[in-house]
Each structure stands twice: as structure tokens, then as C-alpha cells.
Scaffold this active site. Structure first.
Site, PDB file in Angstrom:
ATOM      1  N   GLY A   1       0.928  -1.428  -0.200  1.00 42.77           N
ATOM      2  CA  GLY A   1       0.387   0.100   0.180  1.00 42.77           C
ATOM      3  C   GLY A   1       1.164   1.233   0.093  1.00 42.77           C
ATOM      4  O   GLY A   1       0.474   2.492  -0.532  1.00 42.77           O
ATOM      5  N   SER A   2       1.685   1.058   0.966  1.00 44.53           N
ATOM      6  CA  SER A   2       2.788   2.325   0.827  1.00 44.53           C
ATOM      7  C   SER A   2       3.741   2.183  -0.954  1.00 44.53           C
ATOM      8  O   SER A   2       3.764   3.757  -1.236  1.00 44.53           O
ATOM      9  CB  SER A   2       3.779   2.016   1.799  1.00 44.53           C
ATOM     10  OG  SER A   2       3.175   1.787   2.897  1.00 44.53           O
TER      11      SER A   2
ATOM     12  N   GLU B   1      -6.642  -7.818  -1.443  1.00 38.98           N
ATOM     13  CA  GLU B   1      -6.258  -6.813   0.179  1.00 38.98           C
ATOM     14  C   GLU B   1      -8.491  -7.300   1.313  1.00 38.98           C
ATOM     15  O   GLU B   1      -8.051  -7.683   2.143  1.00 38.98           O
ATOM     16  CB  GLU B   1      -5.584  -6.313   0.224  1.00 38.98           C
ATOM     17  CG  GLU B   1      -4.200  -6.781   0.277  1.00 38.98           C
ATOM     18  CD  GLU B   1      -2.968  -5.391   0.775  1.00 38.98           C
ATOM     19  OE1 GLU B   1      -3.267  -5.243   1.793  1.00 38.98           O
ATOM     20  OE2 GLU B   1      -2.387  -5.265  -0.384  1.00 38.98           O
TER      21      GLU B   1
ATOM     22  N   HIS C   1       0.345  -6.382 -27.111  1.00 41.49           N
ATOM     23  CA  HIS C   1       1.671  -8.003 -27.294  1.00 41.49           C
ATOM     24  C   HIS C   1       1.633  -8.928 -26.997  1.00 41.49           C
ATOM     25  O   HIS C   1       2.657  -9.127 -27.558  1.00 41.49           O
ATOM     26  CB  HIS C   1       3.019  -6.800 -27.722  1.00 41.49           C
ATOM     27  CG  HIS C   1       2.491  -5.507 -28.301  1.00 41.49           C
ATOM     28  ND1 HIS C   1       3.215  -5.133 -29.965  1.00 41.49           N
ATOM     29  CD2 HIS C   1       2.604  -4.333 -27.771  1.00 41.49           C
ATOM     30  CE1 HIS C   1       2.864  -3.980 -29.852  1.00 41.49           C
ATOM     31  NE2 HIS C   1       2.202  -3.252 -28.976  1.00 41.49           N
TER      32      HIS C   1
ATOM     33  N   LYS D   1       4.716 -11.802   7.705  1.00 46.86           N
ATOM     34  CA  LYS D   1       5.875 -10.944   8.552  1.00 46.86           C
ATOM     35  C   LYS D   1       6.201 -11.219   9.539  1.00 46.86           C
ATOM     36  O   LYS D   1       7.769 -10.918   9.697  1.00 46.86           O
ATOM     37  CB  LYS D   1       5.425  -9.440   8.701  1.00 46.86           C
ATOM     38  CG  LYS D   1       5.449  -8.635   7.603  1.00 46.86           C
ATOM     39  CD  LYS D   1       5.034  -7.488   8.076  1.00 46.86           C
ATOM     40  CE  LYS D   1       4.406  -6.108   6.306  1.00 46.86           C
ATOM     41  NZ  LYS D   1       4.084  -5.104   6.418  1.00 46.86           N
TER      42      LYS D   1
HETATM   43  O1  PA5 Z   1      -2.170  -3.554   2.831  1.00 47.46           O
HETATM   44  C1  PA5 Z   1      -1.270  -3.498   3.313  1.00 47.46           C
HETATM   45  O2  PA5 Z   1      -1.071  -3.888   4.246  1.00 47.46           O
HETATM   46  C2  PA5 Z   1       0.404  -4.345   2.028  1.00 47.46           C
HETATM   47  O3  PA5 Z   1       0.449  -4.403   1.526  1.00 47.46           O
HETATM   48  C3  PA5 Z   1       1.551  -2.641   3.919  1.00 47.46           C
HETATM   49  O4  PA5 Z   1       1.267  -1.491   3.177  1.00 47.46           O
HETATM   50  C4  PA5 Z   1       2.891  -3.253   3.376  1.00 47.46           C
HETATM   51  O5  PA5 Z   1       2.922  -5.185   3.767  1.00 47.46           O
HETATM   52  C5  PA5 Z   1       3.612  -2.274   3.554  1.00 47.46           C
HETATM   53  O6  PA5 Z   1       3.379  -1.903   4.812  1.00 47.46           O
HETATM   54  P1  PA5 Z   1       3.910  -0.872   5.679  1.00 47.46           P
HETATM   55  O7  PA5 Z   1       3.010  -0.413   4.796  1.00 47.46           O
HETATM   56  O8  PA5 Z   1       3.449  -0.626   6.165  1.00 47.46           O
HETATM   57  O9  PA5 Z   1       5.335  -0.096   4.964  1.00 47.46           O
END
Ligand code: PA5
Length: 324
Positions: free
Chosen positions: A37-38, A208, A224, A318
Site C-alpha cells: 500500500g505504501s 486485500e 503485444h 511478516k
Molecule cells: O496493505 C498492506 O497492509 C500491505 O500492502 C502493506 O502496505 C505492506 O506490507 C507494507 O507495509 P507498510 O505500508 O506499513 O510499509
């Protein structure tokens, strides 16, 4: 907070970002680094780079060419292993670092080393903090003089997203696509640029929030290769459905390719919908597509009786990595 509330918070997050002070940092170039997400926030910020490229790094360490300039580390938790490893590599190479995070080790490192830090509000899922994270990353690279001010663009994006959410259009489109998906695996297509970033976001939100497989791809490249995957009919393609994301600012040939691609694949594979971007600025168009995907992912979760918030397998992985 429910995922619905978190999605409804997006316009407020974009306005929050527009109101943040630009951190003061001088750098000839920048690279954005983050995961999940980041990293999506990094993609949003990278799209606005019109004068200098501001690439996105997803992974451990840093690419070999990153030898000077600014490393912008974006991590909602501030504890993501790969992002911390990139920061460590930046320190070894003597690069400038700036941080966008809500807490964790990254914030401690920023305080200890006097790095610029955009402190985003805590307590959300990282993917539901996209407005904060992307806005924070934008303000940092603005502060470094690498992109023009994005304040007006952020405000326009907030207005467009708000009207799509409160006017109901985002939810209406999400319901219609969910009906057509009907248990199939969504394959999201964007053009290059904002609609491709939105396609990736749709995929990750469906993964997610709805806990379903989904895939994305972009034009013109998919014309392509991937287009051939739909050249068969019957069982091989029946489990899938395509959604097209269209941006009026896409290259005219990409717009034409979207039409022709749809014409060619539609006899064999379900096209579950086509969503058009709204707004003038890049950020408004991008977030107008993103918000429909967010609404779709929630609709799919709710219809299946799935709680969209927890991401247990990501957390478990994790944990196992920490213990290994
Ligand atoms: O949506 C999520 O929980 C993940 O994709 C996190 O964003 C990813 O694991 C990275 O963690 P963070 O955004 O805390 O760096």
C-alpha cells in the site's frame, strides 16, 4: 474503523495533504521506496514528475544507479523490512533520506538523524491511508524542487472523489461491475500513466479487501502478448472477466487500442465494465478511477461476507520472516 469509513476518508486525506507544509530538502534527484500500500503511494507521486524522473523502488537495498540525491522512504507502519533495508543502503551510500510514515523504526531513524519526516496519522490499514501517504510523498518531492506544487491538484482530487462517493456514482459503478464479475477473477486493464496505476490499485484492493485473486495489465504492452491469452474460448477463459479503466488524457492511440482490444476480446471473455476518469488534473483523474476500485473491493467483500480489514496472511508472513 470500518473499511467503508476508511474509504470515505479519502477526500479528507487528500485535503490534509494539501495543507501540509513542504519539508525543506535540497536534492538534484529523488527515488521513492516502499512496499504494498505504501508503494502505491510512491506510484502516485512518481506520476507527477514532469521535469525529472522520480522512479519507484520496490524491494531490498537500492538500485546500483542510486548514487546521489534523495531517497524518500514511504512506509505506513515504518517497520517494513524491505524499506528499512533501502534506508540502510542509502545511509551507507551517504544519500539524503526523507520519511513518510505513521510511526515505527523509520520515524525513530528520522528523529535520530534529523531527516525530514511527514508524520501521517496512525490507526488505519496502510492501503486505506493512500491519500495521506501519496500526499506526504508529493509534498516531499515538491519540497526538493523536483515537481511543481500539487496543492490545487490535491484539492481538485478531493472534490472529485467526494462527489463520486457522496453522490453515489462510485458505489453504483462498483455494484454493476460486481454483478458482472459474478465470481470470476478480475483482470484490470489501464493505459500507460494514471489509468495503469489505478489498475494496479484495483488489483491490490480486490486482493486485500475482498480476499480474491485479481490481475492487472496495461496498454499498449498487453496488445503485444496478453491479448493472445483471450484468443481461446470456453473453459480456459470463462473464469476471468476484464475491466477497462479509461483516461481521456491517455495517448490517442492508446484510446483507440482500448476500443479495438475490447472489440477483439469481447466475443470470448466477459467485459465486466469500463470506468472513465473524471476531472482535469492528473490526480483528480487518477483518484476518480481509484475510488471506484476501492468501492468495488468493499462491495465484493460485503457480498461474500468477508471482513475487508484484516490481512492475516500478510501479517503471518511478516512474523515468520522476523523469526527466521
Ligand atoms: O496493505 C498492506 O497492509 C500491505 O500492502 C502493506 O502496505 C505492506 O506490507 C507494507 O507495509 P507498510 O505500508 O506499513 O510499509
Amino acid at each position: 474503523m470500518t473499511m467503508r469509513d476508511q474509504i470515505l476518508g479519502l477526500p479528507g486525506q487528500l485535503r490534509w495533504a494539501a495543507g501540509q507544509a513542504q519539508p525543506s530538502v535540497s536534492a538534484p534527484a529523488a527515488l521513492l521506496t516502499g512496499m504494498g500500500g505504501s508503494a502505491m503511494a510512491c506510484d502516485v507521486a512518481s506520476l507527477t514528475a514532469v521535469h525529472h524522473p522520480v522512479p519507484v523502488h520496490r524491494g531490498y537495498g537500492l538500485p546500483p544507479w542510486a548514487k546521489d540525491g534523495l531517497v524518500v522512504a514511504v512506509s505506513y507502519s515504518g517497520n517494513t523490512e524491505e524499506t528499512l533495508s533501502s534506508v540502510e543502503a542509502a545511509m551507507v551510500r551517504g544519500l539524503t533520506v526523507a520519511v513518510v510514515a505513521s510511526g515505527g523504526r523509520l520515524v525513530d531513524l528520522a528523529a535520530d538523524n534529523g531527516w525530514p519526516h511527514v508524520a501521517v496519522p496512525a490507526g488505519l490499514q496502510p492501503r486505506a491511508a493512500l491519500g495521506y501517504l501519496a500526499g506526504g510523498a508529493l509534498r516531499v518531492i515538491e519540497g526538493a524542487g523536483l515537481i511543481p506544487s500539487q496543492v490545487e491538484e490535491l484539492e481538485e482530487a478531493a472534490t472529485v472523489v467526494e462527489s463520486l462517493l457522496t453522490g453515489g456514482e462510485a458505489w453504483k459503478q462498483a455494484e454493476a461491475i460486481a454483478d458482472r464479475l459474478d465470481g470470476k477473477v478480475a483482470v484490470i486493464y489501464g493505459g500507460s500513466g494514471p489509468s495503469a496505476v489505478a489498475a494496479r490499485r484495483w488489483k491490490t484492493q480486490i486482493n486485500e479487501n475482498a480476499k480474491r485473486p485479481a490481475f492487472w495489465s496495461e496498454l499498449p504492452e498487453l496488445d503485444h502478448n496478453e491479448i493472445m491469452g483471450w484468443s481461446q474460448s470456453g473453459e480456459k477463459v470463462r473464469p476471468y472477466a476484464v475491466v477497462l479503466l479509461r483516461d481521456p488524457a491517455d495517448h490517442p492511440r492508446v484510446r483507440l487500442r482500448m476500443e479495438l482490444t475490447r472489440e477483439l476480446i469481447a466475443p470470448r471473455i466477459t467485459v465486466a465494465g469500463e470506468v472513465r476518469a473524471f476531472g482535469n488534473g492528473l490526480l483528480a483523474r487518477l483518484f476518480s478511477l481509484i475510488v471506484v476500485g476501492d468501492a468495488l473491493s468493499l462491495t465484493l467483500a460485503e457480498r461474500a461476507g468477508i471482513d475487508p480489514v484484516p490481512v492475516a496472511t500478510i501479517e503471518e508472513l511478516k512474523l515468520r520472516l522476523q523469526e527466521a
